[in-house]
Design a protein around this motif. Structure first.
Motif, PDB file in Angstrom:
ATOM      1  N   CYS A 162       2.230  -5.966  -8.198  1.00  0.00           N
ATOM      2  CA  CYS A 162       2.706  -7.342  -8.080  1.00  0.00           C
ATOM      3  C   CYS A 162       4.211  -7.419  -8.255  1.00  0.00           C
ATOM      4  N   GLY A 163       4.792  -6.396  -8.871  1.00  0.00           N
ATOM      5  CA  GLY A 163       6.248  -6.363  -9.011  1.00  0.00           C
ATOM      6  C   GLY A 163       6.784  -7.092 -10.233  1.00  0.00           C
ATOM      7  N   THR A 164       5.894  -7.603 -11.088  1.00  0.00           N
ATOM      8  CA  THR A 164       6.360  -8.347 -12.260  1.00  0.00           C
ATOM      9  C   THR A 164       7.239  -7.467 -13.156  1.00  0.00           C
ATOM     10  N   CYS A 165       6.810  -6.224 -13.426  1.00  0.00           N
ATOM     11  CA  CYS A 165       7.580  -5.336 -14.307  1.00  0.00           C
ATOM     12  C   CYS A 165       8.980  -5.095 -13.759  1.00  0.00           C
ATOM     13  N   PHE A 166       9.062  -4.944 -12.450  1.00  0.00           N
ATOM     14  CA  PHE A 166      10.328  -4.697 -11.771  1.00  0.00           C
ATOM     15  C   PHE A 166      11.273  -5.884 -11.980  1.00  0.00           C
ATOM     16  N   GLU A 167      10.688  -7.074 -11.918  1.00  0.00           N
ATOM     17  CA  GLU A 167      11.503  -8.280 -12.047  1.00  0.00           C
ATOM     18  C   GLU A 167      11.912  -8.557 -13.485  1.00  0.00           C
ATOM     19  N   VAL A 168      11.028  -8.251 -14.433  1.00  0.00           N
ATOM     20  CA  VAL A 168      11.339  -8.655 -15.802  1.00  0.00           C
ATOM     21  C   VAL A 168      12.110  -7.599 -16.610  1.00  0.00           C
ATOM     22  N   CYS A 169      12.144  -6.385 -16.132  1.00  0.00           N
ATOM     23  CA  CYS A 169      12.875  -5.352 -16.871  1.00  0.00           C
ATOM     24  C   CYS A 169      14.354  -5.753 -16.934  1.00  0.00           C
ATOM     25  N   PRO A 170      14.924  -5.901 -18.142  1.00  0.00           N
ATOM     26  CA  PRO A 170      16.310  -6.369 -18.240  1.00  0.00           C
ATOM     27  C   PRO A 170      17.245  -5.508 -17.392  1.00  0.00           C
ATOM     28  N   LYS A 185       4.193  -8.791 -19.930  1.00  0.00           N
ATOM     29  CA  LYS A 185       4.100  -9.651 -18.737  1.00  0.00           C
ATOM     30  C   LYS A 185       3.126  -9.120 -17.690  1.00  0.00           C
ATOM     31  N   CYS A 186       2.775  -7.868 -17.767  1.00  0.00           N
ATOM     32  CA  CYS A 186       1.932  -7.284 -16.718  1.00  0.00           C
ATOM     33  C   CYS A 186       0.580  -8.005 -16.653  1.00  0.00           C
ATOM     34  N   PRO A 187       0.274  -8.639 -15.515  1.00  0.00           N
ATOM     35  CA  PRO A 187      -0.980  -9.397 -15.444  1.00  0.00           C
ATOM     36  C   PRO A 187      -2.203  -8.494 -15.325  1.00  0.00           C
ATOM     37  N   ALA A 188      -1.981  -7.224 -15.001  1.00  0.00           N
ATOM     38  CA  ALA A 188      -3.126  -6.331 -14.795  1.00  0.00           C
ATOM     39  C   ALA A 188      -3.366  -5.438 -16.000  1.00  0.00           C
ATOM     40  N   ASP A 189      -2.556  -5.651 -17.043  1.00  0.00           N
ATOM     41  CA  ASP A 189      -2.715  -4.851 -18.248  1.00  0.00           C
ATOM     42  C   ASP A 189      -2.577  -3.359 -17.923  1.00  0.00           C
ATOM     43  N   ALA A 190      -1.633  -3.057 -17.043  1.00  0.00           N
ATOM     44  CA  ALA A 190      -1.536  -1.685 -16.542  1.00  0.00           C
ATOM     45  C   ALA A 190      -0.441  -0.895 -17.234  1.00  0.00           C
ATOM     46  N   ILE A 191       0.298  -1.546 -18.148  1.00  0.00           N
ATOM     47  CA  ILE A 191       1.412  -0.835 -18.774  1.00  0.00           C
ATOM     48  C   ILE A 191       1.063  -0.497 -20.229  1.00  0.00           C
ATOM     49  N   ASP A 192       1.153   0.769 -20.497  1.00  0.00           N
ATOM     50  CA  ASP A 192       0.873   1.231 -21.846  1.00  0.00           C
ATOM     51  C   ASP A 192       2.200   1.460 -22.547  1.00  0.00           C
ATOM     52  N   GLY A 193       2.311   0.978 -23.765  1.00  0.00           N
ATOM     53  CA  GLY A 193       3.560   1.179 -24.485  1.00  0.00           C
ATOM     54  C   GLY A 193       3.552   0.341 -25.744  1.00  0.00           C
ATOM     55  N   GLY A 194       4.379   0.685 -26.661  1.00  0.00           N
ATOM     56  CA  GLY A 194       4.468  -0.094 -27.882  1.00  0.00           C
ATOM     57  C   GLY A 194       5.887  -0.021 -28.374  1.00  0.00           C
ATOM     58  N   GLU A 248       0.817  -1.216   0.000  1.00  0.00           N
ATOM     59  CA  GLU A 248       0.000   0.000   0.000  1.00  0.00           C
ATOM     60  C   GLU A 248       0.851   1.266   0.000  1.00  0.00           C
ATOM     61  N   LEU A 249       2.127   1.121   0.299  1.00  0.00           N
ATOM     62  CA  LEU A 249       2.975   2.303   0.433  1.00  0.00           C
ATOM     63  C   LEU A 249       3.997   2.443  -0.683  1.00  0.00           C
ATOM     64  N   ILE A 250       3.921   1.577  -1.655  1.00  0.00           N
ATOM     65  CA  ILE A 250       4.910   1.688  -2.726  1.00  0.00           C
ATOM     66  C   ILE A 250       4.208   1.903  -4.073  1.00  0.00           C
ATOM     67  N   ALA A 251       4.994   2.334  -5.018  1.00  0.00           N
ATOM     68  CA  ALA A 251       4.473   2.445  -6.384  1.00  0.00           C
ATOM     69  C   ALA A 251       5.590   2.037  -7.329  1.00  0.00           C
ATOM     70  N   TYR A 252       5.210   1.542  -8.484  1.00  0.00           N
ATOM     71  CA  TYR A 252       6.196   1.228  -9.520  1.00  0.00           C
ATOM     72  C   TYR A 252       6.137   2.328 -10.569  1.00  0.00           C
ATOM     73  N   HIS A 253       7.291   2.670 -11.067  1.00  0.00           N
ATOM     74  CA  HIS A 253       7.353   3.756 -12.028  1.00  0.00           C
ATOM     75  C   HIS A 253       8.427   3.443 -13.061  1.00  0.00           C
ATOM     76  N   ILE A 254       8.139   3.742 -14.310  1.00  0.00           N
ATOM     77  CA  ILE A 254       9.133   3.484 -15.356  1.00  0.00           C
ATOM     78  C   ILE A 254       9.864   4.788 -15.672  1.00  0.00           C
ATOM     79  N   ASP A 255      11.181   4.729 -15.537  1.00  0.00           N
ATOM     80  CA  ASP A 255      12.005   5.901 -15.817  1.00  0.00           C
ATOM     81  C   ASP A 255      12.024   6.138 -17.328  1.00  0.00           C
ATOM     82  N   PRO A 256      11.454   7.257 -17.808  1.00  0.00           N
ATOM     83  CA  PRO A 256      11.345   7.476 -19.257  1.00  0.00           C
ATOM     84  C   PRO A 256      12.712   7.585 -19.937  1.00  0.00           C
ATOM     85  N   VAL A 257      13.728   7.960 -19.152  1.00  0.00           N
ATOM     86  CA  VAL A 257      15.057   8.095 -19.746  1.00  0.00           C
ATOM     87  C   VAL A 257      15.681   6.725 -19.986  1.00  0.00           C
TER      88      VAL A 257
END
Lengths: 204, 644
Positions: free
Chosen positions: B602-610, B578-587, B558-567
């Motif tokens: 869930c942290g999946t994006c954090f784990e799978v980002c190379p 991989k996002c199970p919640a379909d929460a990531i927009d991008g192409g 409840e106290l954390i957030a995931y964020h993608i660094d645009p740089v």
């Protein structure tokens, strides 16, 4: 049985061997608050409200007086800052379940307990077990018992027994420090004697 | 099986067993404890046996299924005797190679040996692997060499010689004195001196007395007792018999969890075998001593590990503790004097009788003698059961034996003593393990659970987890425990969810004090420990949660957030797929962004980002950076992206 002399709140009290501190205090007119104690029942030690301070030799400890038996030269203090603090908290915890129990409210006044300290979960029952134990120990019927464990524990009438035994007894009702018992009984009653419209129609 | 009626008959039997065994005969021992069983030791055993048959070696090699070897992280484990070559993480398909190379050719299968992570050196002998080398396996050591279903295996290693010594060379008083002199303390939690407990029972009036094994091991992550019962049940039975002789009891009980089927099975077999040989029953070994043992299966309540609750349950009633201002040693099961000791305590007794209290007291610290088995689990390289002399430092257990923290993470705390134990921080790692030392540090020995936590563990959440466990396991009889824990859990849950407020810590402290002072049994009086020890050493984490709504370990959802660094984002689309919640927009070539509304953390994006991109950040206590404008999301060669 041999006599034992104890000191309770500075008063010399003569007690019999095997007597609990609570009994000794009561015999001398010294009052200790209780919620789960009943003179006809085996000591339970559940509500912990009767906690007192005892000194044996140089050793001071806190014990619950409904279970702790007297011993020679025991020095008892029924109130202290610490004891009062513990009782206050116990009452506050119980009041979240039975905020309107007159018995609890009286005690709350005495110990400065805030009945609204904890979020209300008005289940009414405070698990003193008086009804359960009275039915088992005095009436020997076991018509009411505890089901489940811990924070999910509830009192419950056993319909098969209750339908035979409870109508003419109801001796447990006045024991209940809250209204929980009666509520449980009413529920059981409705289960074991359903209104005519709900009676199952007999098969052909 | 012949009945043994005298010490000389016992000695003859032992010699017969030994003369039929050639210590040089190849023997494969295979760990068949619960942990290895879970990783497939059953299949491995079957394939090894089939392979031996296939290669026609049936008469030349023995396969022995033993109890837990302790190195559970690397199971299933095979040890090839007499060379003592240890093979780890065996799969059924390794069987042909092991049988042909190691057994037939007497060679070594290099690839299955232990590799020292520091030197890359292969180690073949079990006892030289650092995990084992730094241990002192007095109680647990035989586990890996005997078949727990064979009393002959136990007799071959000197089993029941302590019973014989106690009956024929000592009086009950001398046995009691020896145990008292050894300073053996209860291995189940409290650390009460065993000899004193026995003496209390022995001196208590009445002819009927009981001895009981507490095998209701219920701490999450602990399985020492389970492994002892599964792997060496006779050692526990022998200890119990000696205790019965010392206090004058003729009846014993083993209160064992129903959830331990293999322990129940091996115990039942062991009791039957002991009865046939006459180690149990009337006139044991021809001596005027009768003793029987019954196994009682408990129905899985943590509180039944508490002595008075266990005894109430043994009587057939709901397992609730009762006030014990009079010790159960004086007034226990059905109000008769009852000595209750933990599995490991009983298993120490034959050693003390055989080797003497003087030998025993040489091991350990001033106030904690002998060894202790710990189950070392959590964020540690070598998960398993370790037995070390009392007084070894936590650091040595965790780093020398346990191999340290995996994944290059930093150590944060070790939780000892089971759910109502406490967390010990890094600056106390040199603490010597002993009853009083651990209590002083705000934790306890308990039955020997040791959960290692790394920097990713939130200490407030750890306290919440254990209080949750204890609330669930509270029997509900007394108010300070039932109601106090209920409220503590609410407050702790609020804090981890970012709903904490000023005064929460003080309220928790007050509830803890009442539970500690006024609860009926040890479950309640020790239940606040997970909170008290974490607030003592990690108060800043509590304050960060309450005041800044920040979880420093980045763990509380409840106290954390995931964020993608645009740089850093290279728009590789792995996370969005991989996002199970379909929460990531991008192409393709379009910088990805996380829809915070949809994100389930869930942290999946954090784990799978190379790792070479490392674009996904976990943040806490700060607002999520605003998303970049739509027209800046396309990655083009012309606009080299630099951090601003």
């Amino acid at each position: 049985m041999s006599e034992i002399f104890v000191q309770i709140d500075g008063k010399e009290v003569e007690a019999r061997e095997g007597m609990t501190v609570l009994e000794a205090a009561q015999s001398a007119g010294i009052s200790i608050p209780t919620l789960c104690h009943h003179e006809k029942l085996e000591p339970f030690g559940g509500c912990r409200l009767c906690i007192v301070e005892v000194r044996v030799g140089d050793w001071t400890k806190r014990v619950v007086s409904c279970v702790y038996t007297v011993e020679e030269n025991l020095v008892v203090r029924t109130r202290s800052e610490k004891i009062d603090k513990i009782r206050k908290m116990i009452l506050e915890l119980q009041l979240s379940h039975a905020p309107d129990s007159p018995e609890l409210l009286d005690l709350a006044k005495e110990y400065g307990a805030d009945k609204d300290r904890f979020e209300k979960e008005a289940s009414f029952c405070i698990h003193c077990g008086l009804c359960v134990r009275y039915c088992a120990e005095v009436k020997k019927k076991n018509a009411v018992g505890f089901v489940d464990r811990g924070i999910r524990k509830e009192i419950c009438f056993i319909p098969e027994i209750a339908s035979k035994e409870c109508w003419d007894c109801k001796e447990c009702f006045p024991l209940c420090p809250t209204e929980a018992l009666q509520a449980a009984f009413v529920l059981t009653k409705s289960l074991i004697s359903p209104p005519p419209s709900f009676e199952p129609t007999s098969e052909k | 099986m012949p009945r043994i009626n005298s010490p000389s008959e016992l000695e003859k039997l032992r010699q017969d067993i030994l003369s039929n065994r050639d210590p040089q005969k190849p023997c494969i021992t295979l760990c068949s404890g619960s942990a290895c069983h879970a990783t497939g030791s059953g299949e491995v055993a079957a394939s090894i046996e089939a392979e031996i048959e296939k290669q026609g070696l049936g008469a030349e090699v023995e396969v022995r299924k033993t109890g837990c070897h302790g190195f559970c992280e690397r199971g299933p484990i095979i040890v090839n005797h007499p060379e003592e070559t240890c093979y780890l993480q065996i799969k059924p398909e390794d069987a042909p190679e092991i049988v042909s190379q190691a057994v037939k050719e007497k060679g070594i299968v290099e690839r299955l040996l232990y590799t020292d992570p520091n030197t890359d050196e292969k180690i073949s002998r079990e006892s030289e692997i650092p995990f084992y080398k730094n241990q002192k396996r007095l109680v647990f050591g035989s586990n890996g060499s005997i078949d727990p279903k064979s009393i002959d295996d136990y007799l071959a290693i000197g089993g029941y010689s302590a019973l014989e010594k106690a009956l024929f060379q000592m009086t009950p008083e001398q046995v009691l004195e020896e145990v008292k002199k050894s300073n053996l303390r209860g291995r189940g939690g409290g650390g009460f001196p065993t000899g004193r407990k026995w003496e209390e029972s022995r001196n208590a009036p009445g002819d009927i007395k009981y001895v009981i094994v507490n095998a209701d091991e219920g701490d999450p992550g602990a399985y020492m007792d389970r492994s002892l019962l599964e792997g060496n049940p006779h050692s526990v039975l022998e200890g119990l018999m000696i205790g019965a002789f010392a206090i004058g009891s003729t009846e014993g009980y083993i209160y064992v969890r129903q959830e331990y089927p293999l322990a129940v099975e091996n115990l039942t077999i062991a009791i039957k075998q002991a009865e046939k040989y006459g180690f149990l029953g009337k006139s044991i070994l021809g001596f005027d001593f009768d003793f029987t043992i019954k196994v009682h299966k408990g129905a899985g309540a943590f509180v039944c590990g508490e002595s008075s609750a266990l005894m109430t349950a043994l009587e057939g009633r709901a397992g609730e503790p009762r006030p014990k201002y009079i010790h159960t040693a004086v007034k226990g099961v059905w109000d008769y004097p009852s000595v209750l000791n933990n599995v490991e305590t009983w298993a120490n007794v034959p050693l003390i009788i055989n080797k003497g209290a003087d030998w025993f007291t040489q091991i350990g610290t001033e106030k904690s003698k002998g060894t202790k088995i710990f189950s070392v689990v959590g964020k540690i390289t070598n998960t398993g059961l370790v037995e070390v002399p009392m007084g070894m430092s936590l650091r040595d257990i965790i780093y020398e034996i346990g191999g340290g923290i995996p994944g290059g993470k930093k150590f944060k705390a070790v939780q000892t003593g089971g759910p109502s134990g406490g967390c010990i921080p890094e600056n106390l790692l040199d603490l010597e393990v002993g009853y009083d030392e651990l209590t002083k540090a705000g934790s306890m020995m308990g039955s020997g659970g040791m959960i290692v936590m790394d920097e990713d563990t939130c200490m407030v959440d750890v306290a919440r987890y254990f209080i949750d466990f204890l609330t669930d396991e509270s029997c509900g009889k007394c108010v300070p425990c039932r109601e106090g824990l209920r409220q503590m859990l609410k407050v702790l849950t609020n804090i981890t969810e970012g709903k904490g407020s000023e005064g929460d810590i003080e309220l928790l402290e007050e509830l803890s004090e009442v539970a500690k002072e006024a609860s009926l049994c040890a479950l309640g009086t020790s239940a606040p420990n997970p909170f008290l020890s974490t607030v003592r050493y990690f108060r800043d984490e509590y304050e960060a949660h309450i005041k800044e709504k920040r979880c420093p370990a980045l763990s509380c959802k409840e106290l954390i957030a995931y964020h993608i660094d645009p740089v850093k984002c290279q728009a590789c689309m792995i996370c969005s797929r991989k996002c199970p919640a379909d929460a990531i927009d991008g192409g393709k070539k379009k910088i990805h962004i996380i829809d915070q509304e949809k994100c389930t953390k869930c942290g999946t994006c954090f784990e799978v980002c190379p790792p070479r991109f490392g674009a996904v950040n976990k943040i806490s206590g700060e607002p999520v950076p605003s998303t970049i404008p739509e027209d800046e999301r396309m990655i083009t060669k012309k606009s080299p992206r630099k951090s601003k």
